[in-house]
Design an enzyme around this catalytic site. Structure first.
Site, PDB file in Angstrom:
ATOM      1  N   ASP A 157       0.847  -1.230  -0.221  1.00 17.69           N
ATOM      2  CA  ASP A 157       0.021  -0.034  -0.108  1.00 17.69           C
ATOM      3  C   ASP A 157       0.795   1.437  -0.080  1.00 17.69           C
ATOM      4  O   ASP A 157       1.858   1.139   0.664  1.00 17.69           O
ATOM      5  CB  ASP A 157      -0.849   0.048   1.197  1.00 17.69           C
ATOM      6  N   ASP A 171      -7.141  -1.920  -4.437  1.00 19.52           N
ATOM      7  CA  ASP A 171      -7.972  -1.317  -3.396  1.00 19.52           C
ATOM      8  C   ASP A 171      -8.899  -0.386  -3.968  1.00 19.52           C
ATOM      9  O   ASP A 171     -10.123  -0.463  -4.075  1.00 19.52           O
ATOM     10  CB  ASP A 171      -7.665  -0.747  -2.308  1.00 19.52           C
TER      11      ASP A 171
END
EC number: 3.4.23.36
Length: 198
Positions: A157, A171
């Site tokens: 991330d 995501d």
């Protein structure tokens, strides 16, 4: 047909075969019927999924090679930063102790999308499912290939808004696909291209 009928232009009755063909053509032109759906939209699904997956993959490769072990980089001051985080949980850092469970869920989602694709005639649904598929594949790739591997890999991330969890483009694709599916469902549009009214 008699000579008199030819003279005044009386139409000749249709043969049964021609009548069947005309009925099929009318059904194909009528929206909401089985024949009016046109072509299956699997190519649209695959193109959207490939784009979402490759964009996620490339950005992760770049940020890991350039930004990992570096401090946060400000894009919009402290409101939006780039910061590499290894996440073993689900989207937005949820459930870090359930990595294998989330890996299995991603695999199930991919299987469900493949099943739905067999009756996919709607372009909006193809886009929505393509986003879901590309995002699921992006994070599943991390689960399988990144350290420590074996379905327990940590997802990369790197998008860090202020007062929010760090996430990645996979995501984002999953969330956008999910929102689009909710909208399509509320509007009564089914994956096979038909519209239902409750």
């Amino acid at each position: 047909m008699t000579e008199a009928e030819q003279a005044i232009g009386t139409p000749e009755p249709e043969r049964p075969e021609e009548a069947d063909k005309a009925a099929q053509a009318d059904a194909a032109a009528e929206p909401g019927t089985g024949g009016g759906r046109g072509q299956r939209r699997i190519p649209v699904l695959l193109v959207v999924a490939a784009f979402a997956y490759l964009l996620d993959l490339v950005t992760k490769i770049v940020v890991v090679s350039e930004l990992e072990h570096e401090g946060a980089i400000e894009i919009l001051g402290t409101w939006l930063q780039l910061e590499v985080i290894r996440n073993r949980g689900a989207a937005f850092g949820f459930g870090e102790a359930m990595t294998i469970v989330f890996t299995c869920i991603a695999a199930i989602v991919i299987g469900v999308i493949a099943r739905i694709a067999r009756k996919l005639y709607s372009v909006p649904w193809a886009i929505a499912l393509g986003l879901l598929l590309g995002g699921a594949l992006g994070n599943l790739t991390d689960r399988l290939l990144r350290t420590p591997g074996g379905f327990k890999g940590a997802v990369v991330d790197f998008i860090a808004p202020a007062h929010f969890a760090v996430f990645n483009l996979a995501d984002s694709a999953i969330v956008c696909g999910g929102i689009l599916i909710v909208i399509l469902s509320f509007r009564g549009l089914d994956p096979d291209g038909t519209v239902h009214r409750d």
